[in-house]
Design a protein around this motif. Structure first.
Motif, mmCIF file in Angstrom:
data_model
loop_
_atom_site.group_PDB
_atom_site.id
_atom_site.type_symbol
_atom_site.label_atom_id
_atom_site.label_comp_id
_atom_site.label_asym_id
_atom_site.label_seq_id
_atom_site.Cartn_x
_atom_site.Cartn_y
_atom_site.Cartn_z
ATOM 1 N N LEU A 141 47.004 37.590 35.319
ATOM 2 C CA LEU A 141 47.580 38.459 34.601
ATOM 3 C C LEU A 141 48.127 38.378 33.209
ATOM 4 O O LEU A 141 48.948 37.499 32.937
ATOM 5 C CB LEU A 141 48.697 39.076 35.480
ATOM 6 N N VAL A 142 47.430 39.113 32.458
ATOM 7 C CA VAL A 142 47.951 38.902 31.062
ATOM 8 C C VAL A 142 48.646 40.409 30.817
ATOM 9 O O VAL A 142 48.282 41.463 30.708
ATOM 10 C CB VAL A 142 46.759 38.961 29.969
ATOM 11 N N ASP A 143 50.053 40.175 30.363
ATOM 12 C CA ASP A 143 50.985 41.175 30.393
ATOM 13 C C ASP A 143 50.952 41.838 28.921
ATOM 14 O O ASP A 143 51.096 41.101 27.946
ATOM 15 C CB ASP A 143 52.434 40.775 30.419
ATOM 16 N N VAL A 144 50.712 43.291 28.723
ATOM 17 C CA VAL A 144 50.459 43.852 27.378
ATOM 18 C C VAL A 144 51.446 45.092 27.627
ATOM 19 O O VAL A 144 51.208 45.759 28.906
ATOM 20 C CB VAL A 144 49.345 44.144 26.553
ATOM 21 N N PRO A 145 51.877 45.869 26.568
ATOM 22 C CA PRO A 145 52.804 47.088 27.028
ATOM 23 C C PRO A 145 52.085 48.162 27.524
ATOM 24 O O PRO A 145 52.583 49.079 28.095
ATOM 25 C CB PRO A 145 53.460 47.302 25.589
ATOM 26 N N HIS A 146 50.838 48.538 26.878
ATOM 27 C CA HIS A 146 50.166 49.868 27.246
ATOM 28 C C HIS A 146 48.708 49.625 26.899
ATOM 29 O O HIS A 146 48.190 48.547 26.605
ATOM 30 C CB HIS A 146 50.697 50.923 25.987
ATOM 31 N N SER A 147 47.777 50.761 27.185
ATOM 32 C CA SER A 147 46.364 50.657 27.202
ATOM 33 C C SER A 147 45.851 50.360 25.909
ATOM 34 O O SER A 147 44.693 49.732 25.620
ATOM 35 C CB SER A 147 45.864 51.939 27.616
ATOM 36 N N HIS A 148 46.353 50.898 24.869
ATOM 37 C CA HIS A 148 45.908 50.487 23.477
ATOM 38 C C HIS A 148 45.921 48.790 23.387
ATOM 39 O O HIS A 148 45.036 48.229 22.685
ATOM 40 C CB HIS A 148 46.383 51.315 22.273
ATOM 41 N N ALA A 149 46.982 48.435 23.622
ATOM 42 C CA ALA A 149 47.257 47.007 23.411
ATOM 43 C C ALA A 149 46.361 46.122 24.400
ATOM 44 O O ALA A 149 45.940 44.820 24.053
ATOM 45 C CB ALA A 149 48.782 46.411 23.669
ATOM 46 N N ALA A 150 46.174 46.804 25.408
ATOM 47 C CA ALA A 150 45.252 46.099 26.453
ATOM 48 C C ALA A 150 43.713 45.963 26.029
ATOM 49 O O ALA A 150 43.144 44.798 25.965
ATOM 50 C CB ALA A 150 45.264 46.570 27.801
ATOM 51 N N ALA A 151 43.299 47.089 25.291
ATOM 52 C CA ALA A 151 42.036 46.910 24.623
ATOM 53 C C ALA A 151 41.652 45.957 23.603
ATOM 54 O O ALA A 151 40.932 45.333 23.536
ATOM 55 C CB ALA A 151 41.544 48.258 24.266
ATOM 56 N N ALA A 152 42.956 46.069 22.686
ATOM 57 C CA ALA A 152 43.005 45.009 21.658
ATOM 58 C C ALA A 152 42.961 43.564 22.193
ATOM 59 O O ALA A 152 42.094 42.722 21.669
ATOM 60 C CB ALA A 152 43.994 45.342 20.699
ATOM 61 N N LYS A 153 43.727 43.338 23.045
ATOM 62 C CA LYS A 153 43.735 41.935 23.702
ATOM 63 C C LYS A 153 42.515 41.680 24.309
ATOM 64 O O LYS A 153 42.132 40.607 24.291
ATOM 65 C CB LYS A 153 45.066 41.874 24.641
ATOM 66 N N ALA A 154 41.960 42.279 25.181
ATOM 67 C CA ALA A 154 40.684 42.076 25.759
ATOM 68 C C ALA A 154 39.635 41.635 25.008
ATOM 69 O O ALA A 154 39.174 41.011 25.201
ATOM 70 C CB ALA A 154 40.474 43.374 26.592
ATOM 71 N N VAL A 155 39.592 42.931 23.766
ATOM 72 C CA VAL A 155 38.454 42.409 22.979
ATOM 73 C C VAL A 155 38.557 40.941 22.033
ATOM 74 O O VAL A 155 37.762 40.182 21.980
ATOM 75 C CB VAL A 155 38.313 43.590 21.817
ATOM 76 N N ALA A 156 40.025 40.806 21.584
ATOM 77 C CA ALA A 156 40.464 39.481 21.103
ATOM 78 C C ALA A 156 40.083 38.424 21.925
ATOM 79 O O ALA A 156 39.375 37.214 21.546
ATOM 80 C CB ALA A 156 41.686 39.546 20.628
ATOM 81 N N MET A 157 40.386 38.382 23.128
ATOM 82 C CA MET A 157 40.003 37.247 24.062
ATOM 83 C C MET A 157 38.345 37.126 24.199
ATOM 84 O O MET A 157 37.982 35.921 24.418
ATOM 85 C CB MET A 157 40.595 37.479 25.606
ATOM 86 N N ALA A 158 37.661 38.258 24.482
ATOM 87 C CA ALA A 158 36.156 38.020 24.184
ATOM 88 C C ALA A 158 35.725 37.192 22.989
ATOM 89 O O ALA A 158 34.833 36.784 23.222
ATOM 90 C CB ALA A 158 35.563 39.406 24.521
ATOM 91 N N ARG A 159 36.269 37.901 21.973
ATOM 92 C CA ARG A 159 35.742 37.343 20.704
ATOM 93 C C ARG A 159 36.236 35.769 20.595
ATOM 94 O O ARG A 159 35.208 35.114 20.047
ATOM 95 C CB ARG A 159 36.450 37.912 19.534
ATOM 96 N N ASN A 160 37.123 35.346 21.386
ATOM 97 C CA ASN A 160 37.675 33.890 20.988
ATOM 98 C C ASN A 160 36.805 33.058 22.157
ATOM 99 O O ASN A 160 37.447 32.027 22.448
ATOM 100 C CB ASN A 160 38.932 33.913 21.242
ATOM 101 N N GLY A 161 36.092 33.870 23.169
ATOM 102 C CA GLY A 161 35.301 33.024 24.252
ATOM 103 C C GLY A 161 36.369 32.735 25.629
ATOM 104 O O GLY A 161 36.019 32.155 26.441
ATOM 105 N N GLU A 162 37.414 33.379 25.566
ATOM 106 C CA GLU A 162 38.549 33.228 26.777
ATOM 107 C C GLU A 162 38.064 33.860 27.963
ATOM 108 O O GLU A 162 38.357 33.590 28.964
ATOM 109 C CB GLU A 162 39.836 33.705 26.314
ATOM 110 N N VAL A 163 37.254 35.078 27.740
ATOM 111 C CA VAL A 163 36.617 35.888 29.022
ATOM 112 C C VAL A 163 35.093 36.007 28.589
ATOM 113 O O VAL A 163 34.614 36.031 27.492
ATOM 114 C CB VAL A 163 37.302 37.117 29.163
ATOM 115 N N ASP A 164 34.075 36.164 29.526
ATOM 116 C CA ASP A 164 32.855 36.354 29.307
ATOM 117 C C ASP A 164 32.276 37.707 29.408
ATOM 118 O O ASP A 164 31.186 37.741 29.049
ATOM 119 C CB ASP A 164 32.099 35.525 30.491
ATOM 120 N N ALA A 165 33.167 38.737 29.897
ATOM 121 C CA ALA A 165 32.895 40.218 29.972
ATOM 122 C C ALA A 165 33.969 41.023 30.346
ATOM 123 O O ALA A 165 35.082 40.284 30.255
ATOM 124 C CB ALA A 165 31.833 40.268 31.268
#
Length: 478
Positions: A242-266
């Motif tokens: 579980l990755v804690d972020v405060p709201h939906s916009h932050a969740a979208a930004a964090k998820a895309v950053a993790m995908a860009r950095n190869g931390e998630v595959d999808a």
């Protein structure tokens, strides 16, 4: 000992008529029989009508581990064939069933051929009643059901037209779903970032997909809120990151950053708005863009269609221009390959099947088909314009005299715009009882773009598609 000669009721029944034997025509020892092969469809229909969903009859996994080592037919399904013989052949129409004793001696399996026999044991000339020995014998000569029937035989000779029944539609929604899951389980599971899973379905779909071994779920959103939803609906988050972020916009930004950095595959969209996630995905500086246009492909299991049906683009591109449609078609062909369709048949839809200059969709369809002919779109057969009926119906294709390797047998439907595509998908889902899943392609990672109305079942199927896509891309890097 009864020396009455046995008289068999000879001849095959007339397929169009039912004819009975009256009490006056029957003697002790007369016998009749019929054969019926037991299919899985018979068992499913019987379960649906009777409500008897004993797992021995309908759950292949349970049945495999049972003493019978596979699905068996309901005992009363076999017994119902005795009623069929008595009511339609011997004595036939006009017979009144008064009683039946039964002994179930052996299990009946899918594929067994049952020979059902009824033989007159005694007659009551005052009440016009018959007692008959009844048996069901399988193809190995083993008696599986034995019993005794009592009937009131007809007195009036009848020769009546056989009633034609409508063909029941038996849609096994789990068949292709299970095939999809089995195919996905042969691939290495992927890490999937689940963006703002702040609803029961969004959270359950991700956790269930993880439990099935398809993904390692990484939940990205407000941790306290996610845990509260899990507690309320008894969803086990044990072992789920579980990755804690405060709201939906932050969740979208964090998820895309993790995908860009190869931390998630999808990625999987949770309970945030589509635009909020896609705005981060398509960001030219920090997003997940590739040289391809981003597009969405729905994968549908339509009960009356003999194979999976892909529809694109009904979720992202509102009114795509021609260049966008080229990528939309190619993305869909590539996904079809990932799903095991080696040469998908792609129908580019319009309202007509003729090249009509006044209709942009028809002109675009014709040009896309010609690009495929020239190798500018690869991996599938592309034809258009095709109207919906002659894209999916061989009968409509023959009626209109269309000569096409795609028409009537399409794997992929390319719609003119999002409005027509979205309406088509929802019509098939809500009026055609289709199962719907799908993913976004054209980004650096696959994206499961769910709707708030999607069930956990649909989300799991979409995860399986994303897993197959990821495996395909690993095996076929550009």
């Amino acid at each position: 000992m009864d020396n009455t000669p046995v008289r068999y009721i000879a001849g095959a029944p007339d397929p169009d008529f039912l004819e009975n034997r009256t009490f006056q025509e029957i003697q002790v020892g007369d016998t009749a029989s019929m054969e019926r092969k037991v299919t899985q469809r018979d068992i499913q229909l019987f379960a649906a009508v009777s409500g008897d969903v004993n797992p021995a009859h309908v759950d292949a996994l349970y049945a495999k581990s049972s003493r019978f080592h596979g699905i068996i037919a309901h005992g009363m399904l076999g017994a119902s064939l005795i009623s069929t013989l008595l009511g339609t052949r011997f004595p036939g129409p006009g017979t009144i069933y008064l009683g039946q004793s039964l002994k179930f001696l052996k299990p009946v399996h899918i594929g067994d051929v049952l020979s059902v026999t009824a033989t007159v044991k005694s007659m009551d000339a005052i009440k016009y009643r018959l007692v008959l020995d009844t048996y069901c014998v399988n193809q190995d000569g083993e008696t599986v059901i034995a019993g005794e029937a009592e009937v009131m035989a007809p007195l009036e000779k009848l020769h009546i037209h056989r009633t034609s029944l409508p063909e029941p539609l038996m849609a096994d929604k789990n068949l292709r779903y299970n095939e999809l899951l089995q195919a996905a389980k042969r691939c290495s599971k992927i890490r999937m970032g689940v963006v703002h899973p702040c609803s029961q379905d969004a959270l359950a779909g991700a956790v269930d997909a993880a439990a099935l071994g398809l993904i390692d779920a990484v939940l990205i959103g407000p941790a306290e809120r996610i845990r509260a939803i899990a507690a309320e609906h008894r969803i086990d988050l044990g072992g789920v990151e579980l990755v804690d972020v405060p709201h939906s916009h932050a969740a979208a930004a964090k998820a895309v950053a993790m995908a860009r950095n190869g931390e998630v595959d999808a990625l999987m969209k949770g309970s945030l708005h589509t635009d909020e996630l896609l705005a981060e995905v398509v960001n030219t500086q920090t997003g997940l863009r590739t040289a391809r246009r981003i597009s969405h492909v729905f994968v549908l299991d339509v009960p009356r269609y003999p194979k999976p049906l892909l529809i694109t683009d009904a979720a992202i591109n509102v009114a795509p221009d021609f260049e966008s449609k080229v990528d939309i078609v190619q993305n869909a062909i590539d996904l079809a390959h990932a799903l095991g369709i080696p040469c998908p048949k792609v129908a580019v839809l319009s309202a007509v099947e003729t090249v009509t200059p006044k209709m942009r969709s028809a002109m675009d369809a014709a040009a896309l088909a010609k690009m495929a002919d020239r190798g500018q779109i690869t991996g599938g057969l592309v034809d258009g314009p095709l109207a919906f009926d002659n894209a999916v119906s061989m009968a409509a294709t023959r009626t209109k005299g269309i000569q096409s390797a795609v028409a009537g047998d399409s794997d992929v439907l390319v719609v003119p715009d999002l409005e027509s595509g979205n309406m088509l998908v929802k019509q098939l889902e809500y009026l055609g009882d289709a199962q719907v899943a799908g993913i976004v392609l054209g980004a650096t990672v696959p994206i499961v773009l769910t709707s708030r109305a999607d069930t956990a079942h649909s989300r799991i199927a979409s995860c399986a598609i994303a897993l197959l896509w990821a495996a395909f891309k690993r095996a076929n890097p550009e």
